[in-house]
Scaffold this motif. Structure first.
Motif, PDB file in Angstrom:
ATOM      1  N   PRO A 124       0.806  -1.228   0.000  1.00 54.14           N
ATOM      2  CA  PRO A 124       0.000   0.000   0.000  1.00 54.14           C
ATOM      3  C   PRO A 124       0.841   1.281   0.000  1.00 54.14           C
ATOM      4  N   ILE A 125       2.072   1.216   0.538  1.00 51.01           N
ATOM      5  CA  ILE A 125       2.952   2.393   0.449  1.00 51.01           C
ATOM      6  C   ILE A 125       3.315   2.649  -1.024  1.00 51.01           C
ATOM      7  N   ALA A 126       3.587   1.562  -1.758  1.00 50.62           N
ATOM      8  CA  ALA A 126       3.874   1.716  -3.194  1.00 50.62           C
ATOM      9  C   ALA A 126       2.650   2.306  -3.901  1.00 50.62           C
ATOM     10  N   GLY A 127       1.453   1.830  -3.516  1.00 52.99           N
ATOM     11  CA  GLY A 127       0.230   2.407  -4.075  1.00 52.99           C
ATOM     12  C   GLY A 127       0.118   3.883  -3.729  1.00 52.99           C
ATOM     13  N   TRP A 128       0.473   4.180  -2.494  1.00 54.91           N
ATOM     14  CA  TRP A 128       0.413   5.575  -2.026  1.00 54.91           C
ATOM     15  C   TRP A 128       1.274   6.487  -2.891  1.00 54.91           C
ATOM     16  N   TRP A 129       2.537   6.098  -3.188  1.00 51.93           N
ATOM     17  CA  TRP A 129       3.384   7.033  -3.948  1.00 51.93           C
ATOM     18  C   TRP A 129       2.933   7.148  -5.399  1.00 51.93           C
ATOM     19  N   HIS A 130       2.276   6.103  -5.932  1.00 54.57           N
ATOM     20  CA  HIS A 130       1.710   6.238  -7.278  1.00 54.57           C
ATOM     21  C   HIS A 130       0.673   7.361  -7.325  1.00 54.57           C
ATOM     22  N   VAL A 131      -0.145   7.440  -6.254  1.00 60.24           N
ATOM     23  CA  VAL A 131      -1.212   8.448  -6.229  1.00 60.24           C
ATOM     24  C   VAL A 131      -0.672   9.786  -5.723  1.00 60.24           C
ATOM     25  N   ALA A 132       0.137   9.746  -4.647  1.00 64.84           N
ATOM     26  CA  ALA A 132       0.623  10.987  -4.033  1.00 64.84           C
ATOM     27  C   ALA A 132       1.458  11.804  -5.011  1.00 64.84           C
ATOM     28  N   SER A 133       2.131  11.113  -5.935  1.00 68.68           N
ATOM     29  CA  SER A 133       2.981  11.807  -6.908  1.00 68.68           C
ATOM     30  C   SER A 133       2.151  12.607  -7.901  1.00 68.68           C
ATOM     31  N   GLY A 134       0.863  12.311  -7.975  1.00 72.01           N
ATOM     32  CA  GLY A 134       0.019  12.959  -8.966  1.00 72.01           C
ATOM     33  C   GLY A 134      -0.024  12.212 -10.292  1.00 72.01           C
ATOM     34  N   MET A 135       0.714  11.097 -10.390  1.00 66.59           N
ATOM     35  CA  MET A 135       0.761  10.366 -11.667  1.00 66.59           C
ATOM     36  C   MET A 135      -0.517   9.592 -11.952  1.00 66.59           C
ATOM     37  N   PHE A 136      -1.131   9.058 -10.883  1.00 66.13           N
ATOM     38  CA  PHE A 136      -2.312   8.213 -11.069  1.00 66.13           C
ATOM     39  C   PHE A 136      -3.415   8.640 -10.094  1.00 66.13           C
ATOM     40  N   GLU A 137      -4.662   8.591 -10.547  1.00 66.31           N
ATOM     41  CA  GLU A 137      -5.774   9.002  -9.697  1.00 66.31           C
ATOM     42  C   GLU A 137      -6.303   7.835  -8.869  1.00 66.31           C
ATOM     43  N   ARG A 138      -6.445   6.652  -9.494  1.00 62.96           N
ATOM     44  CA  ARG A 138      -7.033   5.501  -8.790  1.00 62.96           C
ATOM     45  C   ARG A 138      -6.123   4.287  -8.955  1.00 62.96           C
ATOM     46  N   VAL A 139      -5.714   3.726  -7.831  1.00 63.80           N
ATOM     47  CA  VAL A 139      -4.765   2.604  -7.855  1.00 63.80           C
ATOM     48  C   VAL A 139      -5.334   1.428  -7.056  1.00 63.80           C
ATOM     49  N   LEU A 140      -5.218   0.241  -7.631  1.00 64.59           N
ATOM     50  CA  LEU A 140      -5.638  -0.986  -6.961  1.00 64.59           C
ATOM     51  C   LEU A 140      -4.394  -1.674  -6.386  1.00 64.59           C
ATOM     52  N   VAL A 141      -4.460  -2.014  -5.089  1.00 66.44           N
ATOM     53  CA  VAL A 141      -3.356  -2.726  -4.437  1.00 66.44           C
ATOM     54  C   VAL A 141      -3.848  -4.123  -4.080  1.00 66.44           C
ATOM     55  N   VAL A 142      -3.171  -5.150  -4.572  1.00 67.09           N
ATOM     56  CA  VAL A 142      -3.599  -6.536  -4.322  1.00 67.09           C
ATOM     57  C   VAL A 142      -2.431  -7.310  -3.721  1.00 67.09           C
ATOM     58  N   CYS A 143      -2.686  -7.998  -2.616  1.00 62.37           N
ATOM     59  CA  CYS A 143      -1.648  -8.834  -2.000  1.00 62.37           C
ATOM     60  C   CYS A 143      -2.151 -10.267  -1.899  1.00 62.37           C
ATOM     61  N   GLU A 144      -1.269 -11.193  -2.206  1.00 63.16           N
ATOM     62  CA  GLU A 144      -1.682 -12.604  -2.246  1.00 63.16           C
ATOM     63  C   GLU A 144      -0.576 -13.482  -1.698  1.00 63.16           C
ATOM     64  N   GLU A 145      -0.971 -14.548  -1.027  1.00 58.32           N
ATOM     65  CA  GLU A 145      -0.001 -15.577  -0.637  1.00 58.32           C
ATOM     66  C   GLU A 145      -0.684 -16.927  -0.644  1.00 58.32           C
ATOM     67  N   LYS A 146      -0.059 -17.898  -1.278  1.00 59.11           N
ATOM     68  CA  LYS A 146      -0.574 -19.264  -1.241  1.00 59.11           C
ATOM     69  C   LYS A 146       0.564 -20.138  -0.749  1.00 59.11           C
ATOM     70  N   MET A 147       0.543 -20.412   0.560  1.00 63.10           N
ATOM     71  CA  MET A 147       1.659 -21.121   1.184  1.00 63.10           C
ATOM     72  C   MET A 147       1.473 -22.627   1.165  1.00 63.10           C
ATOM     73  N   SER A 148       0.221 -23.067   0.908  1.00 66.56           N
ATOM     74  CA  SER A 148      -0.062 -24.508   0.998  1.00 66.56           C
ATOM     75  C   SER A 148       0.549 -25.296  -0.153  1.00 66.56           C
ATOM     76  N   SER A 149       0.961 -24.602  -1.225  1.00 63.78           N
ATOM     77  CA  SER A 149       1.541 -25.329  -2.371  1.00 63.78           C
ATOM     78  C   SER A 149       2.848 -26.001  -1.995  1.00 63.78           C
ATOM     79  N   CYS A 150       3.581 -25.390  -1.056  1.00 57.31           N
ATOM     80  CA  CYS A 150       4.918 -25.869  -0.727  1.00 57.31           C
ATOM     81  C   CYS A 150       4.813 -27.063   0.221  1.00 57.31           C
ATOM     82  N   GLN A 151       5.365 -28.208  -0.196  1.00 55.01           N
ATOM     83  CA  GLN A 151       5.205 -29.477   0.524  1.00 55.01           C
ATOM     84  C   GLN A 151       6.504 -29.937   1.179  1.00 55.01           C
ATOM     85  N   PRO A 152       6.469 -30.591   2.332  1.00 56.18           N
ATOM     86  CA  PRO A 152       5.252 -30.798   3.114  1.00 56.18           C
ATOM     87  C   PRO A 152       4.871 -29.572   3.939  1.00 56.18           C
ATOM     88  N   HIS A 153       5.746 -28.559   4.006  1.00 55.24           N
ATOM     89  CA  HIS A 153       5.485 -27.409   4.851  1.00 55.24           C
ATOM     90  C   HIS A 153       6.208 -26.201   4.269  1.00 55.24           C
TER      91      HIS A 153
END
Ligand code: ZN
Lengths: 180, 394
Positions: free
Chosen positions: B97-126
């Protein structure tokens, strides 16, 4: 009160996981890491039973692990020095899990030690041995237990572990604290 | 640093998150899409309205797919848009969201989508096996370390230096797992958990026991950020990102005192200065510090200037950090209670502050109309921290 989180996603049990289609693979990738200028010298020192550090005269540290530049002063470090190899335990853990999170029966002792003859926090992570759960503590003086010369290969594991140093004067922060 | 030269104020106008779960059927792309869709819906926008997309996700090794940002782009909504992935380990949750913030705060972009994802279950066995690859290959890996060791060693040093009792630390796990009962996405909520349960849980790497640790998890979360120019066109209750800060120390972690994370304090100072916060203890109403382990909540509260070193444990014992206490801490239920899909904890840090400060937190709502909150995350090889100060304006 408003509540706007409407969670989505379908949790799977271990049993369902077996029924749901998935693809299994093991990446086959190998690496040979160059250890670099500083660590080549350090590892060669271990093979000879020596702990070597690099001085930085600007911040007055002795860098262990050594590097050819000081990341704080951002300048070339100055010279190699040999340390006595003894130290004190800065912190430790009694681990019941191995590297893959499997449980192990006999716990292993691991931690960070700070080497004698260098400023505070000049140290590395290693195992501790020949010590009991009750006796191990922060500030405990320790010394390295080396593998026999013929078995040393120039690796951190040339030191088997660090053990309590008998007869050493306890350092100022070695006061035992009892916790639950 | 010239904090006076920021062009635009930045507000959060929508947030979403998936269930956090040990294992979800959805792929990383599908989870990202679900969370992004919720955030867009709440903001009343569609993807066409979005000018740029930020993706946050932690090590590629969890998924076993390289350049994960590129791989996840379809789900994150970044196709044919300015798009970037950021990654600072566990710190990603508040850094994206800080990266999203500087995209908007700089005046370069008006609306920014920030998406975070993690899928840890793929890694076996742990997922632990993937964590092994963050250690130094020359000095650390030959010792066959487990990531929990780092936390155990840090916790031990913290307890020793500030004379903190294990029982007080364990109370954090109790509080957060109980707080999570109000969270519809929670993985480890437990209304009946007691201090004894934590103290008697199996030893992992002492002083760390099983219930001192947050669980690996699958999940995704998303935010929509807009500038001051259009925030009030979309909602009457925007929540403003008034200060951001981040800082990273060296990877040579055996060369510093582990009792106090100075890099967290530096990141906090930057965010507070930008937000005009002079006395965080007086001015902050809610804190969402990063709590992957119970002692981390305490250490982070101290580095955030919300307690003196060693004092956060006493505040916890006295109940001051409960949801109805003087300083509610992790009212979301935190990573300990809701779950720890690394980057996706965005939803229980910045997302939680958005919902809390706009009065949308439902059963988790902190009483007393809170107006100012601080969210913080921590990561890489225990060397990085990101901090955001958020405000509701009267
Ligand atoms: Zn220096």
């Amino acid at each position: 009160m408003k509540e706007t989180v409407k969670p989505r996603g379908k949790p799977l049990s271990g049993e369902e996981m077996k029924q749901v289609c998935h693809v299994v693979a093991r990446p086959q990738v190998k690496y040979a890491w160059a250890v670099g200028v500083a660590m080549s010298h350090f590892l060669a020192g271990l093979k000879q039973g020596k702990i070597l550090g690099r001085t930085c005269v600007q911040c007055e540290r002795i860098l262990v692990p050594p590097r050819m530049f000081c990341e704080r002063c951002y300048r070339t470090t100055d010279e190699w020095v040999e340390l006595p190899g003894t130290g004190v335990i800065e912190t430790f853990s009694i681990s019941y899990i191995d590297t893959d999170a499997n449980r192990i029966k006999e716990p292993i002792f691991v931690g960070v030690l700070a080497f004698d003859g260098a400023p505070p926090h000049s140290g590395i992570m290693h195992y501790f041995g020949e010590v009991s759960q009750d006796a191990i503590h922060i500030g405990m003086p320790v010394e390295p237990v080396w593998k026999p010369g013929g078995e040393r290969v120039g690796a951190i594991t040339d030191i088997k572990y660090f053990r309590p140093r008998e007869g050493a004067r306890p350092s100022s922060n070695s006061k035992r604290r009892k916790r639950g | 640093m010239n904090l006076g030269k920021i062009h635009k104020d930045v507000a959060v106008v929508g947030a979403g998150m998936t269930l956090f779960s040990r294992r979800l059927q959805e792929t990383g792309k599908e989870m990202s899409w679900q969370a992004a869709q919720m955030a867009l819906d709440q903001a009343g926008l569609t993807l066409d309205d979005i000018d740029a997309v930020i993706m946050g996700s932690a090590p590629d090794a969890f998924d076993g797919v390289h350049k994960k940002g590129d791989w996840l782009i379809d789900g994150a909504g970044g196709v044919n848009k300015p798009y970037m992935r950021v990654y600072t380990g566990g710190g990603t949750a508040v850094f994206a969201p800080i990266a999203g913030w500087w995209h908007v705060a700089s005046g370069m972009f008006e609306r920014v989508l920030v998406v975070c994802e993690e899928k840890m279950s793929s890694c076996q066995p742990h997922a632990q096996s993937a964590f092994a690859h963050i250690w130094d290959p020359i000095l650390d890996r030959p010792l066959k370390p487990n990531l929990v060791w780092i936390f155990a060693m840090e916790m031990q040093r913290y307890m020793h230096t500030y004379n903190v009792r294990y029982e007080d630390i364990a109370l954090v796990a109790v509080k957060n797992k109980r707080n999570a009962v109000g969270h519809p996405c929670a993985q480890l909520a437990d209304p009946d958990i007691t201090l004894e349960d934590v103290i008697n849980s199996e030893p992992m790497a002492l002083p760390v026991r099983r219930l001192d640790i947050s669980p690996p998890s699958d999940g995704a979360a998303a935010l929509v950020l807009v500038s001051e120019d259009t925030a009030y066109e979309l909602t009457n209750e925007p929540v403003w990102m008034d200060g951001v800060g981040w800082c990273i120390d060296s990877t040579m972690w055996t060369n510093r005192d582990l009792a106090f994370p100075k890099f967290v304090a530096r990141a906090a100072r930057m965010a507070y200065e930008m937000a005009g916060i002079k006395n965080p203890r007086e001015e902050i109403d809610i804190a969402e510090p990063y709590d992957p382990f119970d002692y981390k909540e305490l250490q982070h509260l101290e580095a955030l200037g919300l307690a003196d070193p060693g004092e956060a444990a006493i505040m916890t014992r006295e109940g001051k950090t409960q949801r109805d206490g003087e300083l509610p801490v992790c009212p979301s239920g935190g990573l300990l209670g809701v779950g720890n899909p690394i980057a996706a904890t965005l939803g229980i840090k910045v997302g939680e502050l958005f919902w809390q400060l706009s009065g949308q937190a439902g059963a988790r709502q902190v009483p007393g109309d809170p107006a100012v909150g601080v969210a913080q995350a921590w990561g890489d090889l225990m060397q990085f921290s990101s901090v955001i100060v958020m405000r509701r304006r009267p």
